[in-house]
Every structure is written in C-alpha cells, then in structure tokens.
Design a protein around this motif. Structure first.
Motif, short mmCIF file in Angstrom:
data_model
loop_
_atom_site.label_atom_id
_atom_site.label_comp_id
_atom_site.label_asym_id
_atom_site.label_seq_id
_atom_site.Cartn_x
_atom_site.Cartn_y
_atom_site.Cartn_z
N GLU A 107 46.61 37.97 13.82
CA GLU A 107 47.92 37.93 13.08
C GLU A 107 48.85 37.59 14.31
O GLU A 107 49.83 36.42 13.97
CB GLU A 107 48.36 40.01 12.91
CG GLU A 107 48.65 40.42 11.57
CD GLU A 107 49.11 41.18 11.77
OE1 GLU A 107 48.64 41.95 11.14
OE2 GLU A 107 50.43 41.55 12.05
N GLU A 165 48.95 33.84 13.88
CA GLU A 165 49.58 32.93 12.69
C GLU A 165 50.94 33.59 13.41
O GLU A 165 51.68 31.80 12.93
CB GLU A 165 49.67 34.22 11.95
CG GLU A 165 48.62 34.01 10.79
CD GLU A 165 48.87 32.24 9.90
OE1 GLU A 165 47.53 32.13 9.86
OE2 GLU A 165 48.95 31.96 9.54
N VAL A 166 51.07 34.38 14.25
CA VAL A 166 52.91 34.26 14.40
C VAL A 166 53.29 32.30 15.43
O VAL A 166 54.62 32.26 14.91
CB VAL A 166 52.94 35.26 14.50
CG1 VAL A 166 54.97 35.62 15.49
CG2 VAL A 166 53.52 36.49 14.22
N LYS A 216 51.85 30.07 15.75
CA LYS A 216 52.16 28.62 14.89
C LYS A 216 53.25 28.41 14.44
O LYS A 216 53.27 27.64 14.63
CB LYS A 216 50.74 28.95 14.26
CG LYS A 216 49.43 28.22 14.12
CD LYS A 216 48.08 28.14 13.16
CE LYS A 216 46.99 27.86 13.76
NZ LYS A 216 45.80 28.75 12.57
N GLN A 217 53.04 29.83 13.46
CA GLN A 217 54.29 29.51 12.47
C GLN A 217 56.00 29.12 13.89
O GLN A 217 56.24 27.76 13.52
CB GLN A 217 54.78 30.80 12.35
CG GLN A 217 54.36 30.97 10.85
CD GLN A 217 54.52 31.83 10.24
OE1 GLN A 217 55.43 32.80 10.43
NE2 GLN A 217 53.39 32.41 8.61
N ARG A 218 55.75 30.05 15.43
CA ARG A 218 57.34 29.66 16.03
C ARG A 218 56.23 28.82 16.69
O ARG A 218 57.20 28.96 18.24
CB ARG A 218 57.22 30.99 16.35
CG ARG A 218 57.75 31.87 15.45
CD ARG A 218 58.02 33.22 15.86
NE ARG A 218 59.20 33.26 16.85
CZ ARG A 218 59.69 33.98 17.27
NH1 ARG A 218 58.82 35.57 17.14
NH2 ARG A 218 60.02 34.57 18.25
N GLU A 268 56.66 25.21 17.37
CA GLU A 268 57.63 24.20 18.15
C GLU A 268 58.85 25.45 18.75
O GLU A 268 59.30 24.64 19.44
CB GLU A 268 59.04 23.52 16.55
CG GLU A 268 58.21 22.71 15.27
CD GLU A 268 57.61 21.49 16.74
OE1 GLU A 268 58.05 21.41 17.25
OE2 GLU A 268 56.18 21.54 17.08
#
Lengths: 139, 285
Positions: free
Chosen positions: B104, B107-108, B110-112, B114
């Motif tokens: 989990e 995933e977080v 990866k999304q953030r 940048e």
C-alpha cells in the motif's frame, strides 16, 4: 339506553333497532352510520362488565344471526360518567387501516361535518329558514 | 445444522452467518444483545450474540433447523498446544499485514513521486546554500542538477507490532466436543404452551414475530422483515375463559389505535383450535 340515544342523536345513525338476546342476557343494536354505509351491530356494555375471549366469541357468533352487512361487532363500552368508547371486534386477523384508507376516512368525515343540518336557527333568520325547508320539500 | 448455544437457559447465536441465515431463510429475528466491537460506548446499535426467544429456539429445534448445545460451563484453560497454535496464527497475521502495508505504501509513493522528488531537490538546494554561505565554492549548475532517484529507492518504514490489527472473535474459534445435554424445558406452564402455539401458528402463516413488550403484548406480528415494515398486530395471548374487565378491552384497544396497530387476542378454544379476535378502536360510532 345511553348507547341508543348516542347513536341516534349524536352520531346521527339511521334505522337503529333493538334486538334482545335472551340466552346471553344482552341487547344488540343494529343500524347504519349513514344511508350509504353498511349496517353494523352494536353491543352496549358497562365498563365493569366481565368479559373473556370465550364470551366475545359467543357475541360474535350471535351477531352473525342478526344479518348485518358488515362482519364483526362494535362494543359500546359505557362508563359511569356517560362516556362511550366504541371498539370493533372481528374474528380472525384483520390488519390495521393503511395510511391511504385513513386519509380517505378523514376527508369523508370532514365532508359530512360540513354538510350537516344546523340544529339551532336565529330568530331573525327563522323566516328564511322555513322558506328554504319548504323549497327542499321537508315539512 | 445451526448451533444454538444455551447459557443458563437462554439461547444465543454467536455465529454471524447463522444469524443472517436465520433471518433471511427462516424468518427468525431474535435480538442482538452484545457490545458492538467497533462502537462500544453506545447501545443504540448492538452486535452479536443474537438472543432468541424460547419460542424461537423450540421452533427451530422442532423443525430440524438447529440444535441446542449446552454452553453454560465456563471456558477451559487452553492447552500448551492451543497456545502455540494461537501465537503462530498471530505471527502469520502480522507478517501478512506487514506485506499488505508495504504494498500500500509503495502505491502511495508511486502516486506522489513527483512531489517527493521536488521535496528532495529543494532540501538539497537549501543544503548547498548553507554550504555556500559558509564559504564553500559551489558552481551554479550544481543547484539545478537533477537528483537521480528511483521509486524503489525511497524508504518505507516498517510498522511496529503494536500497530497491527488483531481479530476479536465473537464465536469461539476452537473446535471442541459439543455438550448436547441441555435440559430444555420450554414450554412447560399453560401460559408458555399457549404462547408457543400462537407463535408457531403465526410463524407458519408466514409472518415475522418479535417480542411485544414495547407495546404491552406478547408478540409483535410483521407482514415482512421488521427492518422494512411496521408491525400490523400486537398479539396478546389470553386463556379462553379468563375473565377481564371491559376496561381492559378499552385499554388494549386504545394502545393499539394510538400506534396504528390491531390488537390480536389469541386463545385456544374448547375444541383445541386457535382463535384470533381483532380489536380496533373506531373514532366515531
């Protein structure tokens, strides 16, 4: 007697008749709440009278003999202060009225109340009132 | 076969699937009497166990849907084997949770990614500024240099054991011998027998039944699931020849009409048949 008076004068029932029932030692009344309604059976009782389910069933079976149009019996329970409570007893499972039925009953009652004949007439309106009665064919 | 756990003469259902099946497949509602683990400091919404009426338990056994098991004895001290199994189960649960947590978190990240990269770059810039101020000679292009960093390089902290979730069981999860000696004596008195007959008959007619204490009767009779409907009848079980005052009729009738329900007087007559008498108040004669 109280119930008879109440039905006739206050509730304005029509065709109220008295039926004595010897074996049960009570009087039944039959009548209609208005000309359009079905005939119903009424049993006057004192609030101190003792009842059992067995007795109620006996009254119900007697009611069938009276030949009223609606099933079931109205118990008119009178108290010492002359208040009368009417309760309907029916054999079997009779569900309560749905909200739609209750709305209909309310509006019918309202209409009936508005259409009732006045019981008292003012002296200065007496002439007019008597004329109106003649016109509508009442004596 | 559904297990009804009898604890000091009271029947309970501890298994969640059984409780649902009883309601959905067999029209048996019962009452939830347990503390809801997720919301303990309230009693508007209660949880398992489901307590059954003695009538409900007797009916289920009669129809072969459930069996009664004696659970009145206190719990036994667990054996060493059981303790080992329990600790093993806990450990496994923790490692599974750790893995899920890591996935989990990834995933977080990866999304953030940048945002994280920008944050790291500005941190580096600040550090270089500081070094410049302290006298170090740093070329301007150093400031703009892109950080070479991969998603996988970002560290994910590992949670400690007290951060993990633990399952609290409502039903006893250990297999054990069922004690079938229950000594179930319902119904025994006349009133109990009458109540049971009325309950069974109304249930067989397709209704849902619950306790009627709220409305001064024996049972409340619903045309469908109580969650979706209001009850139609208040069933009052009275012996056929028991004498009541006409005032009692008035009292019952008034109660029923105030809540828009019909009062149902239930009895067994001399021919041993069930009789139902409906009582409704009429506002006008």
């Amino acid at each position: 007697m109280q119930v008879y008076l109440d039905l006739c004068e206050v509730k304005n029932w029509t065709n109220v008749t008295i039926h004595p029932c010897e074996e049960l030692g009570v009087f039944f009344l039959t009548g209609q709440s208005s000309d359009a309604s079905p005939t119903e059976a009424v049993l006057p009782l004192n609030s101190t009278t003792e009842l059992s389910v067995e007795k109620i069933q006996e009254y119900l079976s007697n009611t069938e003999l009276l030949g009223t149009e609606s099933t079931g019996l109205l118990l008119a329970i009178t108290d010492s202060d002359s208040t009368i409570n009417y309760y309907k007893v029916t054999g079997g499972l009779v569900p309560p009225e749905s909200p739609e039925e209750m709305e209909e009953k309310k509006s019918r009652r309202r209409q009936k109340f508005q259409q009732r004949k006045p019981k008292f007439v003012r002296v200065d309106q007496l002439e007019e009132y008597v004329q109106k009665l003649h016109q509508t064919g009442h004596s | 076969m559904i297990r009804i756990s009898v604890i000091h003469d009271k029947p309970f259902i501890w298994n969640a699937e059984d409780a649902s099946a009883l309601r959905e497949d067999h029209r048996i509602v019962g009452t939830l009497v347990g503390c809801l683990a997720r919301a303990p400091r309230q009693n508007t919404q209660l949880g398992l166990p489901l307590q059954l009426l003695p009538e409900e338990a007797t009916l289920l056994v009669e129809k072969g849907i459930a069996m009664l098991v004696n659970d009145s004895k206190p719990a036994q001290i667990p054996s060493n084997q059981q303790v080992m199994e329990f600790q093993e189960m806990r450990k496994q649960s923790f490692s599974e949770q750790k893995e899920l947590y890591r996935k989990e978190k990834q995933e977080v990240v990866k999304q953030r990614f940048e945002e994280i990269k920008k944050g790291k770059m500005s941190k580096r810039r600040k550090l270089l500024e500081k070094r410049r101020v302290e006298g170090e000679d740093i070329a301007d292009c150093e400031f703009e240099k892109d950080i070479e960093i991969n998603v996988d390089d970002i560290e994910i902290s590992e949670p400690t054991e007290d951060a993990f979730m633990v399952q609290i069981f409502t039903e006893n999860p250990w297999k054990r011998e069922d004690d079938l000696e229950v000594g179930w004596n319902f119904p025994s008195t006349d009133q109990e027998t009458l109540r049971y007959r009325v309950f069974k008959d109304l249930w067989e007619k397709g209704h849902f039944l619950t306790t009627g204490g709220k409305f001064g009767g024996d049972f409340l009779v619903y045309p469908g699931d109580p969650y979706r409907y209001h009850s139609f009848f208040i069933a009052v079980c009275i012996p056929y020849q028991k004498k009541m005052c006409a005032l009692d009729i008035v009292a019952m009738g008034r109660l029923g009409s105030n809540v828009k329900k019909t009062v149902l007087l239930c009895s067994v007559n001399e021919k041993d048949e069930l009789t139902y008498t409906s009582l409704r108040w009429t506002g006008i004669g």
